[in-house]
Design a protein around this motif. Sequence first.
Motif, PDB file in Angstrom:
ATOM      1  N   SER A   1      12.227 -19.826   0.843  1.00 14.73           N
ATOM      2  CA  SER A   1      11.488 -19.772   2.271  1.00 14.73           C
ATOM      3  C   SER A   1      12.045 -18.692   3.168  1.00 14.73           C
ATOM      4  N   THR A   2      13.595 -18.684   3.205  1.00 15.11           N
ATOM      5  CA  THR A   2      14.201 -17.575   3.913  1.00 15.11           C
ATOM      6  C   THR A   2      13.859 -16.242   3.610  1.00 15.11           C
ATOM      7  N   LEU A   3      14.291 -15.910   2.182  1.00 14.43           N
ATOM      8  CA  LEU A   3      13.918 -14.759   1.693  1.00 14.43           C
ATOM      9  C   LEU A   3      12.343 -14.354   1.671  1.00 14.43           C
ATOM     10  N   GLU A   4      11.291 -15.291   1.647  1.00 13.27           N
ATOM     11  CA  GLU A   4      10.181 -14.992   1.795  1.00 13.27           C
ATOM     12  C   GLU A   4       9.907 -14.537   3.039  1.00 13.27           C
ATOM     13  N   HIS A   5      10.262 -15.185   4.222  1.00 14.18           N
ATOM     14  CA  HIS A   5      10.314 -14.483   5.388  1.00 14.18           C
ATOM     15  C   HIS A   5      10.799 -13.339   5.806  1.00 14.18           C
ATOM     16  N   ILE A   6      11.825 -13.249   5.239  1.00  8.98           N
ATOM     17  CA  ILE A   6      12.553 -11.761   5.451  1.00  8.98           C
ATOM     18  C   ILE A   6      11.757 -10.722   4.820  1.00  8.98           C
ATOM     19  N   LEU A   7      11.020 -10.836   3.793  1.00  4.22           N
ATOM     20  CA  LEU A   7      10.507  -9.836   3.046  1.00  4.22           C
ATOM     21  C   LEU A   7       9.157  -9.820   3.673  1.00  4.22           C
TER      22      LEU A   7
ATOM     23  N   THR B   1       8.118 -10.392   6.966  1.00  5.34           N
ATOM     24  CA  THR B   1       8.452  -9.609   8.378  1.00  5.34           C
ATOM     25  C   THR B   1       8.964  -8.210   8.357  1.00  5.34           C
ATOM     26  N   GLY B   2       9.649  -8.162   7.022  1.00  3.99           N
ATOM     27  CA  GLY B   2      10.268  -6.514   6.937  1.00  3.99           C
ATOM     28  C   GLY B   2       9.313  -6.025   6.577  1.00  3.99           C
ATOM     29  N   MET B   3       8.144  -6.387   5.676  1.00  2.00           N
ATOM     30  CA  MET B   3       7.065  -5.236   5.438  1.00  2.00           C
ATOM     31  C   MET B   3       6.058  -5.017   6.560  1.00  2.00           C
ATOM     32  N   LEU B   4       5.924  -6.167   7.551  1.00  2.00           N
ATOM     33  CA  LEU B   4       5.026  -5.784   8.763  1.00  2.00           C
ATOM     34  C   LEU B   4       5.557  -4.963   9.670  1.00  2.00           C
ATOM     35  N   HIS B   5       7.029  -5.193   9.812  1.00  2.00           N
ATOM     36  CA  HIS B   5       7.868  -4.174  10.681  1.00  2.00           C
ATOM     37  C   HIS B   5       7.776  -2.813  10.271  1.00  2.00           C
ATOM     38  N   THR B   6       7.903  -2.735   8.937  1.00  2.00           N
ATOM     39  CA  THR B   6       8.014  -1.578   8.293  1.00  2.00           C
ATOM     40  C   THR B   6       6.590  -0.681   8.454  1.00  2.00           C
ATOM     41  N   PHE B   7       5.397  -1.523   8.310  1.00  2.00           N
ATOM     42  CA  PHE B   7       4.148  -1.106   8.623  1.00  2.00           C
ATOM     43  C   PHE B   7       3.791  -0.558  10.135  1.00  2.00           C
ATOM     44  N   PHE B   8       4.220  -1.353  10.929  1.00  2.00           N
ATOM     45  CA  PHE B   8       3.965  -1.019  12.256  1.00  2.00           C
ATOM     46  C   PHE B   8       4.989  -0.006  12.908  1.00  2.00           C
ATOM     47  N   GLU B   9       5.918   0.061  12.290  1.00  2.00           N
ATOM     48  CA  GLU B   9       6.910   1.399  12.782  1.00  2.00           C
ATOM     49  C   GLU B   9       6.096   2.574  12.816  1.00  2.00           C
ATOM     50  N   LEU B  10       5.242   3.060  11.607  1.00  2.00           N
ATOM     51  CA  LEU B  10       4.395   4.117  11.509  1.00  2.00           C
ATOM     52  C   LEU B  10       3.809   4.367  12.909  1.00  2.00           C
ATOM     53  N   VAL B  11       3.117   2.981  13.501  1.00  2.00           N
ATOM     54  CA  VAL B  11       2.372   3.108  14.834  1.00  2.00           C
ATOM     55  C   VAL B  11       3.205   3.386  15.970  1.00  2.00           C
ATOM     56  N   ILE B  12       4.346   2.705  16.034  1.00  2.00           N
ATOM     57  CA  ILE B  12       5.313   3.179  17.216  1.00  2.00           C
ATOM     58  C   ILE B  12       5.755   4.449  17.023  1.00  2.00           C
TER      59      ILE B  12
END
Length: 205
Positions: free
Chosen positions: A157-163, A165-176
């Motif tokens: 579950s910890t790995l799942e959460h990291i992966l 949220t990492g994907m979503l943060h990476t995606f939104f970095e494009l916008v930021i």
Amino acid sequence: MTTEHATTLERIHQAAKEEFLNKGFQAASLRNIVKSVGMTTGAFYGYYKSKEELFEALAGDAYRFIINRYQDAHREFAGLPKKRQMEVMGEFSGSCLFDILHYAYEHLDELKLILCCAEGTRFARLIDEMAETEAESTHAYQRVLEELGRPSPRIDSTLEHILITGMLHTFFELVIHEMPLADAENYVEEMRAFYTAGWMKIMGQ
């Protein structure tokens, strides 16, 4: 709504947007917003009851679009025939992200309010809410694989959460960072391929 009223409301929104983008929600001063518009605090309360309600007026529509589009995509995916889910998983997620990306680039200020300035409001949980949806969808897909005779090992579950949220943060970095849209589209496509392959590997497929 009279023209005068609309103009005043637009001025409030513009002043608030600048204050929130510069300082974030928590440090933003309602007094500064009101002063910059040239109105009294009492007059402001004729439009909004609080700083929170004002922030909601600026960011609420964008927040709802993203959450609803993301959840709708996962519901649509879950409604597909089981074998079809295996065939289109990457394409389905990519289509959803492209829709959100294009919306974000048409509403950059609103997205930056949510992503960078929303601490202290419910909007600060955008990525957490999306991650919860993604995790639920992942577990449902694992059950589909089980039913198709292609069982998936349990994902920590910890790995799942990291992966996720990492994907979503990476995606939104494009916008930021306001990457040129054509470049952002290319990166989203590469991200989709990368994460799809990674999830398939973790799921033993």
